[in-house]
Design a protein around this motif. Sequence first.
Motif, PDB file in Angstrom:
ATOM      1  N   GLU A   1       0.814  -1.213   0.000  1.00 45.65           N
ATOM      2  CA  GLU A   1       0.000   0.000   0.000  1.00 45.65           C
ATOM      3  C   GLU A   1       0.851   1.268   0.000  1.00 45.65           C
ATOM      4  N   ALA A   2       2.135   1.124   0.357  1.00 49.46           N
ATOM      5  CA  ALA A   2       3.059   2.254   0.276  1.00 49.46           C
ATOM      6  C   ALA A   2       3.669   2.374  -1.119  1.00 49.46           C
ATOM      7  N   GLY A   3       3.235   1.505  -2.042  1.00 44.67           N
ATOM      8  CA  GLY A   3       3.660   1.598  -3.437  1.00 44.67           C
ATOM      9  C   GLY A   3       4.727   0.619  -3.854  1.00 44.67           C
ATOM     10  N   GLY A   4       5.115  -0.313  -2.976  1.00 46.22           N
ATOM     11  CA  GLY A   4       6.205  -1.230  -3.280  1.00 46.22           C
ATOM     12  C   GLY A   4       5.769  -2.466  -4.043  1.00 46.22           C
ATOM     13  N   TYR A   5       6.754  -3.258  -4.430  1.00 47.96           N
ATOM     14  CA  TYR A   5       6.548  -4.479  -5.194  1.00 47.96           C
ATOM     15  C   TYR A   5       7.227  -5.631  -4.462  1.00 47.96           C
ATOM     16  N   ALA A   6       6.542  -6.743  -4.322  1.00 43.64           N
ATOM     17  CA  ALA A   6       7.111  -7.916  -3.658  1.00 43.64           C
ATOM     18  C   ALA A   6       6.629  -9.180  -4.349  1.00 43.64           C
ATOM     19  N   ALA A   7       7.439 -10.205  -4.294  1.00 43.44           N
ATOM     20  CA  ALA A   7       7.069 -11.518  -4.822  1.00 43.44           C
ATOM     21  C   ALA A   7       7.980 -12.551  -4.197  1.00 43.44           C
ATOM     22  N   ARG A   8       7.556 -13.799  -4.296  1.00 38.89           N
ATOM     23  CA  ARG A   8       8.418 -14.890  -3.846  1.00 38.89           C
ATOM     24  C   ARG A   8       9.605 -15.011  -4.807  1.00 38.89           C
ATOM     25  N   PHE A   9      10.598 -15.806  -4.418  1.00 36.64           N
ATOM     26  CA  PHE A   9      11.826 -15.879  -5.208  1.00 36.64           C
ATOM     27  C   PHE A   9      11.562 -16.310  -6.647  1.00 36.64           C
TER      28      PHE A   9
END
Length: 287
Positions: free
Chosen positions: A236-244
């Motif tokens: 929600e702060a604008g970041g991007y994440a994913a599993r390896f």
Amino acid sequence: MSRTFTLEDTRKLAAVLAETALTEVMPRFRNLPEGSVRGKSSPRDLVTDADEAAERMIGARLAKLHPGAVLIGEEASARNPALLNMLVDADLAFLIDPIDGTRNYVAGLPLFGMMIAACHRGDVIAGVIYDPVNRDSALAVRGEGAWMEYENGRRVPLTVAPPAPLEDMDGLIATGALPEPLRTTVNSHLSRLASTASLRCAAHEYRMLAAGHCHIALYNQLTAWDHAAGWLLHREAGGYAARFDGSPYKPTHRTGGLLYAPDAGSWHAARKALLGEAVEMADAGNP
């Protein structure tokens, strides 16, 4: 996703954590009697009387606020791992980390936090990370953003750091839980970043990430109570994440690692730099 969790609902979660910190957590800080600290899965995986008392109080308060909700606490799950299986079908479930950074807490280091994530059928819909020492909260509501709320009522939106070249990225990375040979690979590549550190406390690491004070974070162990609230805060702060492997994260995942970055381009650059060419080659062979 049909379940709605409002800003006011989320603020009530923060109030539960604040009350519990005042009643159960801070009175025991630097005041733990002999025998009140125990090991769980290993000598480095600690639980204290404060963790257990805080989880009981948080659970009791949540049960009153949301009768019928599924309550999944870290300490209860240590005794009964099957509790996590209830996340998938629960209309409303709460993941509770009563004290994150217990090793810091035991050491008398004022760097620990408390977390609650609200979930609907396996999806995170709200999250709170509370700092009992400074008495402020980082909150996120899915689709509505993330922000800090301070004891004096001041509210500040959270925004991740802007993308940066790899050599200018600051990372929060602990490699102890990585399996070999990945652990050796990541350790040998850390110098590609500007700096790396570990706070031994995911709660504060997520707050730093979401506030833009560092660029990337890497985790291997995906215990849901450690990551669900922080994942939503970062998103929600604008970041991007994913599993390896590039797949999206869900709190039902228990393996596969998790990498955070300001955006998708930074994520791919960081993954290639830290995890090595083998990851890129594996993706190419599995379209």
